[in-house]
Design a protein around this motif. Structure first.
Motif, PDB file in Angstrom:
ATOM      1  N   GLU A 249      27.958 -33.227  91.395  1.00  0.00           N
ATOM      2  CA  GLU A 249      28.282 -32.556  90.142  1.00  0.00           C
ATOM      3  C   GLU A 249      29.767 -32.230  90.144  1.00  0.00           C
ATOM      4  OE1 GLU A 249      25.951 -29.331  88.712  1.00  0.00           O
ATOM      5  OE2 GLU A 249      24.054 -30.433  88.868  1.00  0.00           O
ATOM      6  N   ILE A 250      30.454 -32.698  89.121  1.00  0.00           N
ATOM      7  CA  ILE A 250      31.902 -32.555  89.030  1.00  0.00           C
ATOM      8  C   ILE A 250      32.258 -31.885  87.697  1.00  0.00           C
ATOM      9  CG2 ILE A 250      34.115 -33.765  88.939  1.00  0.00           C
ATOM     10  CD1 ILE A 250      32.860 -34.057  91.628  1.00  0.00           C
ATOM     11  N   THR A 251      33.135 -30.901  87.749  1.00  0.00           N
ATOM     12  CA  THR A 251      33.646 -30.252  86.541  1.00  0.00           C
ATOM     13  C   THR A 251      35.110 -30.620  86.363  1.00  0.00           C
ATOM     14  OG1 THR A 251      32.101 -28.394  86.712  1.00  0.00           O
ATOM     15  CG2 THR A 251      34.073 -28.051  85.372  1.00  0.00           C
ATOM     16  N   ILE A 252      35.455 -31.092  85.176  1.00  0.00           N
ATOM     17  CA  ILE A 252      36.850 -31.400  84.871  1.00  0.00           C
ATOM     18  C   ILE A 252      37.249 -30.657  83.593  1.00  0.00           C
ATOM     19  CG2 ILE A 252      36.840 -33.654  86.006  1.00  0.00           C
ATOM     20  CD1 ILE A 252      36.485 -34.945  83.251  1.00  0.00           C
ATOM     21  N   VAL A 253      38.542 -30.417  83.462  1.00  0.00           N
ATOM     22  CA  VAL A 253      39.089 -29.748  82.284  1.00  0.00           C
ATOM     23  C   VAL A 253      40.033 -30.726  81.600  1.00  0.00           C
ATOM     24  CG1 VAL A 253      40.414 -27.781  81.440  1.00  0.00           C
ATOM     25  CG2 VAL A 253      38.895 -27.502  83.416  1.00  0.00           C
ATOM     26  N   ILE A 254      39.774 -30.989  80.301  1.00  0.00           N
ATOM     27  CA  ILE A 254      40.547 -32.020  79.606  1.00  0.00           C
ATOM     28  C   ILE A 254      40.998 -31.515  78.241  1.00  0.00           C
ATOM     29  CG2 ILE A 254      39.285 -33.866  80.772  1.00  0.00           C
ATOM     30  CD1 ILE A 254      37.764 -34.328  78.153  1.00  0.00           C
ATOM     31  N   PRO A 255      42.039 -32.100  77.665  1.00  0.00           N
ATOM     32  CA  PRO A 255      42.438 -31.768  76.288  1.00  0.00           C
ATOM     33  C   PRO A 255      41.362 -32.231  75.308  1.00  0.00           C
ATOM     34  CG  PRO A 255      44.189 -32.954  77.457  1.00  0.00           C
ATOM     35  CD  PRO A 255      42.954 -33.089  78.282  1.00  0.00           C
ATOM     36  N   PRO A 256      41.151 -31.526  74.206  1.00  0.00           N
ATOM     37  CA  PRO A 256      40.108 -31.903  73.243  1.00  0.00           C
ATOM     38  C   PRO A 256      40.236 -33.324  72.718  1.00  0.00           C
ATOM     39  CG  PRO A 256      40.946 -29.714  72.747  1.00  0.00           C
ATOM     40  CD  PRO A 256      41.839 -30.280  73.821  1.00  0.00           C
ATOM     41  N   GLU A 257      41.473 -33.812  72.562  1.00  0.00           N
ATOM     42  CA  GLU A 257      41.650 -35.140  71.983  1.00  0.00           C
ATOM     43  C   GLU A 257      41.198 -36.264  72.905  1.00  0.00           C
ATOM     44  OE1 GLU A 257      45.699 -33.803  73.626  1.00  0.00           O
ATOM     45  OE2 GLU A 257      43.997 -32.921  72.541  1.00  0.00           O
ATOM     46  N   LEU A 258      40.905 -35.942  74.197  1.00  0.00           N
ATOM     47  CA  LEU A 258      40.475 -36.973  75.148  1.00  0.00           C
ATOM     48  C   LEU A 258      38.975 -36.919  75.433  1.00  0.00           C
ATOM     49  CD1 LEU A 258      43.461 -36.841  77.672  1.00  0.00           C
ATOM     50  CD2 LEU A 258      43.026 -38.547  75.896  1.00  0.00           C
ATOM     51  N   GLU A 259      38.260 -36.140  74.637  1.00  0.00           N
ATOM     52  CA  GLU A 259      36.823 -35.961  74.890  1.00  0.00           C
ATOM     53  C   GLU A 259      36.067 -37.284  74.912  1.00  0.00           C
ATOM     54  OE1 GLU A 259      32.899 -33.784  72.899  1.00  0.00           O
ATOM     55  OE2 GLU A 259      34.874 -33.526  71.983  1.00  0.00           O
ATOM     56  N   HIS A 260      36.465 -38.228  74.070  1.00  0.00           N
ATOM     57  CA  HIS A 260      35.722 -39.487  73.971  1.00  0.00           C
ATOM     58  C   HIS A 260      36.446 -40.660  74.635  1.00  0.00           C
ATOM     59  CE1 HIS A 260      33.008 -37.381  71.327  1.00  0.00           C
ATOM     60  NE2 HIS A 260      34.017 -37.026  70.546  1.00  0.00           N
TER      61      HIS A 260
END
Length: 541
Positions: free
Chosen positions: A4-15
């Motif tokens: 299980e991995i948690t990452i934090v990304i900018p909203p524009e890269l969600e897809h």
């Protein structure tokens, strides 16, 4: 191997799947796990928005598999069976009742649901009449009817409680019956009032297809009791069809009570047969706060640019004011305020939003914790005179609802600008509201009990320091928000889950005092149904 991995990304890269896969591989490398993008597969487990510190981010948790790992076991629907000879009566078709029925069918036990309100199609007309004509049907309204109070008031599937266990099975069942599968991964899952009625209808179709029964417009008026050695056992119920007036007795092997937090008459019925089965509990009352959606979006997302890409913003807060909790509840981003009274001379408001959460407004209940010792003396004395001291909170809540009606006009609700509430001034004009029946200017700061209004005022000032702009010229308070929970608990045995004073009766869900929303009510209904099934399967009577 699965991780299980948690990452934090900018909203524009969600897809952006390539970006996400690369980010997951980097996290695996930090754990000394060799991973190449082409051998990495990931399943989204949970998504949430983090808008703290002036920068909006998406927090994404994945289950990551490498190479020839065993594929993840997919969720499958329960193994329901055609109903057999054992029968359980279920009073109420809200989430506790419907999910309790589905659980019974896993054991081949026939559920017979008794619902005082109407089916969705007729209920829609009854609800429309509240806004257009000010007519509140006492049996078919926002609180009573097919699917219960949640059907036409949002469909939020988020619960803070973890003590009941894993709620994922409930979410998966909603998805099975037609909800968007995103509810299984969103941190704050939400179906939408425009979609939930059809899902409720699909659940009911499944119950009927397996031999269960649903009796709408059928109002429980009494229990059918047997008495032996001083113990009362519920053998069935007496019910009246609200359309025809015809009375009928229904008998069963057990009765699951899932009548919801607005069924005053059920509490009265239990008090008549077993007043010791009721106890007073903490509940909450307050107001509904409505803002322009663009304002809340801008506050929460730190500017209009972020707001455009992320949809309607949520907020949630808790506070302590003079020894009592004050908190937001049932926040409806891009939603509407709706009328939720269940009888004459009452005025109650609630919130809802469609799946798109795209209205011009956002609203939330802001309520004050009210303990049994906070109830004014006159209601304690009135409850004692009625032979059940646990009724004091119900009587005070009913008084508050009548007070709101007196300060409104029909179903037009009393309202005050938030800034005027804080400065103890009359609102000479009111902003445009989503509340369809309409609003009238009223000094909420004067007629709300001081124990409520003073704590609300202190809380709003505190919230504004954290959410600057919350106290806005267009922020509106609408009264009264009184149905967040029930002031009464129907006591049950911790092991058997039977009512302590009425055998064979299983109190469940929000109305019985054991849940606080759609998911927790559904889980409690399932819990009681499993205990009933266990008893019936081991019984040799």
């Amino acid at each position: 191997m699965r991780s299980e991995i948690t990452i934090v990304i900018p909203p524009e890269l969600e897809h952006d799947s390539a970006y996400i896969t690369q980010a997951l591989c980097r996290e695996l490398h930090k754990r000394q796990i060799a991973a190449q993008p082409e051998s990495c597969s990931a399943q989204l487990l949970k998504k949430s928005i983090d808008a703290r510190h002036g920068r909006v981010k998406l927090v994404m948790r994945y289950a990551v598999s490498l190479g020839k790992d065993e594929p993840e076991e997919k969720w499958t629907a329960p193994d329901w069976h055609t109903a057999g000879s054992k029968t359980v009566l279920i009073i109420g078709s809200g989430p506790a009742g419907l999910f309790g029925a589905l659980s019974l069918l896993e054991h081949g036990i026939k559920p017979v649901i008794i619902e005082r309100g109407s089916e969705v199609s007729r209920r829609k007309r009854d609800i429309a009449a509240i806004s257009t004509q000010g007519i509140v049907g006492t049996h078919s309204n926002y609180c009573f009817g097919q699917g219960g109070a949640g059907t036409f008031s949002d469909g939020k599937l988020y619960t803070r409680s973890t003590k009941r266990g894993d709620s994922s099975a409930i979410l998966n069942l909603f998805a099975y019956f037609g909800a968007d599968h995103s509810i299984c991964t969103d941190a704050h899952p939400h179906i939408g009032t425009n979609r939930l009625p059809a899902i409720v209808q699909e659940i009911c179709k499944k119950i009927e297809s397996l031999g269960g029964e649903l009796h709408f417009d059928t109002y429980c008026t009494d229990f059918v009791l047997a008495q032996k050695n001083g113990e009362k056992t519920v053998k069935g119920i007496r019910a009246t069809n609200t359309r025809t007036g015809r009375a009928e007795d229904f008998f069963a092997d057990a009765v699951l009570l899932a009548s919801g937090h607005s069924a005053y008459d059920i509490y009265t019925l239990i008090a008549r047969h077993a007043p010791g089965a009721l106890e007073a509990k903490t509940f909450a009352v307050g107001v509904r706060v409505e803002h322009p959606r663009t304002l809340i979006d801008s506050i929460q997302y730190h500017g209009a640019q972020n707001a455009r890409s992320l949809g309607a913003a949520e907020y949630r807060f808790t506070s302590q004011q003079n020894g009592r909790g004050v908190y937001s509840f049932c926040m409806c981003p891009g939603g509407f305020v709706v009328p939720s009274a269940t009888g004459p001379n009452q005025l109650v408001v609630n919130g809802m939003s469609s799946a798109g959460r795209n209205s011009r407004w956002s609203n939330a209940a802001v309520v004050v914790e009210t303990r049994p010792e906070d109830i004014p003396q006159q209601f304690l004395e009135q409850a004692e005179s009625q032979g059940c001291s646990a009724f004091a909170g119900l009587l005070w809540r009913e008084h508050m609802e009548h007070l709101a009606a007196q300060n409104g006009s029909g179903q037009r609700a009393p309202a005050q600008r938030l800034a005027d509430f804080l400065s103890h001034a009359e609102s000479g004009s009111l902003p445009v509201t989503s509340y369809a029946p309409g609003i009238v200017s009223s000094r909420l700061d004067k007629w709300l009990p001081a124990q409520i209004s003073e704590r609300l005022g202190s809380c709003f000032l505190e919230v504004n320091r954290k959410m600057k702009g919350y106290i806005s010229p267009d922020a509106l308070l609408i009264a009264g928000e009184t149905r967040t929970s029930t002031p009464v608990r129907i006591m049950r045995n911790a092991e058997t889950l039977e009512c302590t004073a009425l055998k064979n009766l299983y109190p469940a869900g929000e109305g019985s005092g054991y849940a606080g929303g759609i998911v927790s009510s559904a889980m409690d209904g399932e819990k009681c149904a499993r205990r009933i099934a266990q008893k019936l399967e081991t019984s040799h009577d």
